[in-house]
Design a protein around this motif. Structure first.
Motif, PDB file in Angstrom:
ATOM      1  N   VAL A  68       0.721  -0.801  -0.089  1.00  0.00           N
ATOM      2  CA  VAL A  68       0.167  -0.218   0.173  1.00  0.00           C
ATOM      3  C   VAL A  68       1.166   1.061  -0.503  1.00  0.00           C
ATOM      4  CG1 VAL A  68      -2.089   1.121   1.963  1.00  0.00           C
ATOM      5  CG2 VAL A  68      -1.735  -1.059   1.218  1.00  0.00           C
ATOM      6  N   CYS A  69       1.885   1.347   1.116  1.00  0.00           N
ATOM      7  CA  CYS A  69       2.592   2.654   1.031  1.00  0.00           C
ATOM      8  C   CYS A  69       3.424   2.647  -0.358  1.00  0.00           C
ATOM      9  CB  CYS A  69       4.025   2.490   2.027  1.00  0.00           C
ATOM     10  SG  CYS A  69       2.790   2.773   4.005  1.00  0.00           S
ATOM     11  N   THR A  70       4.302   1.632  -0.971  1.00  0.00           N
ATOM     12  CA  THR A  70       5.103   1.250  -2.627  1.00  0.00           C
ATOM     13  C   THR A  70       4.057   2.043  -3.284  1.00  0.00           C
ATOM     14  OG1 THR A  70       5.812  -0.544  -1.930  1.00  0.00           O
ATOM     15  CG2 THR A  70       5.958  -0.165  -3.991  1.00  0.00           C
ATOM     16  N   TRP A  71       2.843   1.609  -3.258  1.00  0.00           N
ATOM     17  CA  TRP A  71       1.509   2.508  -4.738  1.00  0.00           C
ATOM     18  C   TRP A  71       1.855   4.105  -4.377  1.00  0.00           C
ATOM     19  CZ3 TRP A  71      -0.596   3.264  -8.789  1.00  0.00           C
ATOM     20  CH2 TRP A  71      -1.645   3.113  -9.356  1.00  0.00           C
TER      21      TRP A  71
ATOM     22  N   VAL B 161      -0.290   8.442  -7.402  1.00  0.00           N
ATOM     23  CA  VAL B 161      -0.175   8.837  -6.736  1.00  0.00           C
ATOM     24  C   VAL B 161       0.076   9.832  -6.096  1.00  0.00           C
ATOM     25  CG1 VAL B 161      -1.498   7.849  -4.486  1.00  0.00           C
ATOM     26  CG2 VAL B 161      -1.675   6.307  -5.915  1.00  0.00           C
ATOM     27  N   SER B 162       1.182  10.865  -5.555  1.00  0.00           N
ATOM     28  CA  SER B 162       2.012  11.690  -5.076  1.00  0.00           C
ATOM     29  C   SER B 162       2.797  12.212  -5.091  1.00  0.00           C
ATOM     30  CB  SER B 162       2.465  10.946  -3.232  1.00  0.00           C
ATOM     31  OG  SER B 162       3.112  10.112  -3.288  1.00  0.00           O
ATOM     32  N   HIS B 163       3.666  12.653  -4.600  1.00  0.00           N
ATOM     33  CA  HIS B 163       4.739  13.805  -5.818  1.00  0.00           C
ATOM     34  C   HIS B 163       6.050  13.770  -4.767  1.00  0.00           C
ATOM     35  CE1 HIS B 163       2.439  15.610  -8.851  1.00  0.00           C
ATOM     36  NE2 HIS B 163       1.478  16.303  -8.085  1.00  0.00           N
TER      37      HIS B 163
ATOM     38  N   VAL C  62       9.556   8.885  -4.454  1.00  0.00           N
ATOM     39  CA  VAL C  62      10.070   8.177  -4.968  1.00  0.00           C
ATOM     40  C   VAL C  62      10.569   7.924  -3.315  1.00  0.00           C
ATOM     41  CG1 VAL C  62      11.718   7.551  -5.688  1.00  0.00           C
ATOM     42  CG2 VAL C  62      10.853   9.037  -7.045  1.00  0.00           C
ATOM     43  N   LEU C  63      11.710   7.754  -2.398  1.00  0.00           N
ATOM     44  CA  LEU C  63      12.326   7.285  -1.556  1.00  0.00           C
ATOM     45  C   LEU C  63      11.492   6.424  -0.551  1.00  0.00           C
ATOM     46  CD1 LEU C  63      15.176   9.732  -0.236  1.00  0.00           C
ATOM     47  CD2 LEU C  63      15.664   7.817  -1.604  1.00  0.00           C
ATOM     48  N   VAL C  64       9.957   6.886  -0.921  1.00  0.00           N
ATOM     49  CA  VAL C  64       8.795   6.269   0.060  1.00  0.00           C
ATOM     50  C   VAL C  64       8.704   4.885  -0.375  1.00  0.00           C
ATOM     51  CG1 VAL C  64       6.216   5.367   0.713  1.00  0.00           C
ATOM     52  CG2 VAL C  64       7.851   8.012   0.977  1.00  0.00           C
TER      53      VAL C  64
ATOM     54  N   ALA D 194     -10.486  10.641 -10.814  1.00  0.00           N
ATOM     55  CA  ALA D 194      -9.574  11.252 -12.079  1.00  0.00           C
ATOM     56  C   ALA D 194      -8.871  12.441 -11.264  1.00  0.00           C
ATOM     57  CB  ALA D 194     -11.120  12.017 -13.254  1.00  0.00           C
ATOM     58  N   ASP D 195      -9.168  12.872 -10.028  1.00  0.00           N
ATOM     59  CA  ASP D 195      -8.680  14.163  -9.956  1.00  0.00           C
ATOM     60  C   ASP D 195      -7.295  13.086  -8.796  1.00  0.00           C
ATOM     61  OD1 ASP D 195      -8.351  16.955  -9.338  1.00  0.00           O
ATOM     62  OD2 ASP D 195      -8.513  15.796  -7.060  1.00  0.00           O
ATOM     63  N   GLN D 196      -6.192  13.999  -8.775  1.00  0.00           N
ATOM     64  CA  GLN D 196      -4.953  13.046  -8.517  1.00  0.00           C
ATOM     65  C   GLN D 196      -4.885  13.566  -6.913  1.00  0.00           C
ATOM     66  OE1 GLN D 196      -1.116  13.499 -10.519  1.00  0.00           O
ATOM     67  NE2 GLN D 196      -0.127  12.033  -8.274  1.00  0.00           N
ATOM     68  N   GLY D 197      -5.248  15.410  -6.661  1.00  0.00           N
ATOM     69  CA  GLY D 197      -5.076  15.806  -5.478  1.00  0.00           C
ATOM     70  C   GLY D 197      -6.423  14.769  -3.754  1.00  0.00           C
ATOM     71  N   THR D 198      -7.466  14.655  -5.161  1.00  0.00           N
ATOM     72  CA  THR D 198      -8.260  13.793  -4.355  1.00  0.00           C
ATOM     73  C   THR D 198      -7.900  12.412  -3.720  1.00  0.00           C
ATOM     74  OG1 THR D 198      -9.793  14.637  -5.406  1.00  0.00           O
ATOM     75  CG2 THR D 198     -10.655  12.576  -4.577  1.00  0.00           C
ATOM     76  N   ARG D 199      -7.310  11.921  -4.955  1.00  0.00           N
ATOM     77  CA  ARG D 199      -6.211   9.988  -5.748  1.00  0.00           C
ATOM     78  C   ARG D 199      -5.343  10.270  -4.108  1.00  0.00           C
ATOM     79  NH1 ARG D 199      -3.559   9.261 -10.449  1.00  0.00           N
ATOM     80  NH2 ARG D 199      -5.715   9.823 -11.310  1.00  0.00           N
ATOM     81  N   TRP D 200      -4.748  11.206  -3.930  1.00  0.00           N
ATOM     82  CA  TRP D 200      -3.999  11.158  -3.374  1.00  0.00           C
ATOM     83  C   TRP D 200      -4.091  11.453  -1.828  1.00  0.00           C
ATOM     84  CZ3 TRP D 200      -2.586  16.003   0.067  1.00  0.00           C
ATOM     85  CH2 TRP D 200      -1.859  15.936   0.918  1.00  0.00           C
ATOM     86  N   ILE D 201      -5.202  11.807  -1.280  1.00  0.00           N
ATOM     87  CA  ILE D 201      -6.143  11.917  -0.149  1.00  0.00           C
ATOM     88  C   ILE D 201      -6.235  10.442   0.475  1.00  0.00           C
ATOM     89  CG2 ILE D 201      -7.895  13.138   1.073  1.00  0.00           C
ATOM     90  CD1 ILE D 201      -7.404  15.450   0.223  1.00  0.00           C
TER      91      ILE D 201
END
Length: 232
Positions: A62-65, A71-73, A76-78, A130-137
């Motif tokens: 889950v944390c890799t995804w 998902v997030s900006h 990469v180290l996570v 579709a919205d990456q901000g919502t996906r990130w949350i």
């Protein structure tokens, strides 16, 4: 007078903390090796449970995804630390399944399928947003909850140490690695302005400090008691 922080300082600090976190996490990933050496040597899983490794695998996946650019900006180290962790956990699970009895094999295989099924649902579901901000949350909340529940597991060990007044079941280097990794990723999250990273790792840091404090308290106490003269 106001002092401005040079451009790139936060990025350098974030990357340094992330690299340190990756190094300390490696100490955690290799800590079960003695257990699995014993399993391989004895050709049986004895009374060991495979559940912690299944849960750790789910957490790492889950944390890799969450760390992927989809998902997030700038995480990469996570992604790297959790993908390496997933490989370690998968290796442990395979060894466990190979040496387990029939009933444990079936149970572990079922749990493994459930983990990958749940991951597929999370990935497919988040990609529908579709919205990456919502996906990130959405993914961030899942990874945060997963990390917090994983960091809460040492509470059982802490309770055991307090009840038994012994640090036998709380290895020092494992507690130290947990504290250093949590602190590193807490700083990484702060420098990256990512609450989904610094909140759970901040909790992990506090629990790590508590574990180390208990270790030194009961270790010192046991040494002092051993030095007391025996009463005739």
């Amino acid at each position: 007078m106001f002092f401005s922080i040079p451009d790139g300082t936060f990025t350098i600090c974030r990357d340094a903390a992330g690299i340190a976190g990756n190094i300390f996490a490696f100490g955690l990933f290799v800590s079960p090796i003695p257990t699995f050496k014993r399993i391989i040597r004895n050709q049986t899983t004895e009374n060991f449970s495979g559940l912690p490794y299944v849960y750790a695998l789910l957490n790492c996946l889950v944390c890799t995804w969450y760390g992927t650019p989809l998902v997030s900006h700038d995480n990469v180290l996570v992604m790297t630390v959790n993908s390496i962790g997933a490989v370690f956990q998968m290796t442990y699970i395979i060894i466990f399944i190979v040496h387990a009895d029939r009933e444990k094999k079936i149970r572990m295989l079922g749990l493994l399928l459930a983990v990958f099924g749940l991951l597929a649902i999370i990935v497919a579901g988040s990609l529908q947003i579709a919205d990456q901000g919502t996906r990130w949350i959405f993914v961030g909340l899942l990874s945060c909850a997963s990390l917090i529940s994983m960091f809460a597991s040492p509470l059982f060990i802490i309770n055991l140490v307090i009840r038994t007044k012994s640090v036998e079941y709380m290895p020092f280097y494992l507690s130290l690695s947990t504290f250093l990794m949590s602190t590193s990723f807490f700083l990484y999250g702060v420098f990256n302005f990512d609450a989904f990273i610094y909140v759970p790792n901040g909790i992990g840091t506090i629990l790590g400090i508590l574990q180390l404090a208990l270790y030194f308290y009961y270790k010192t106490k046991s040494v002092e008691e051993s030095r007391e003269p025996l009463m005739v």
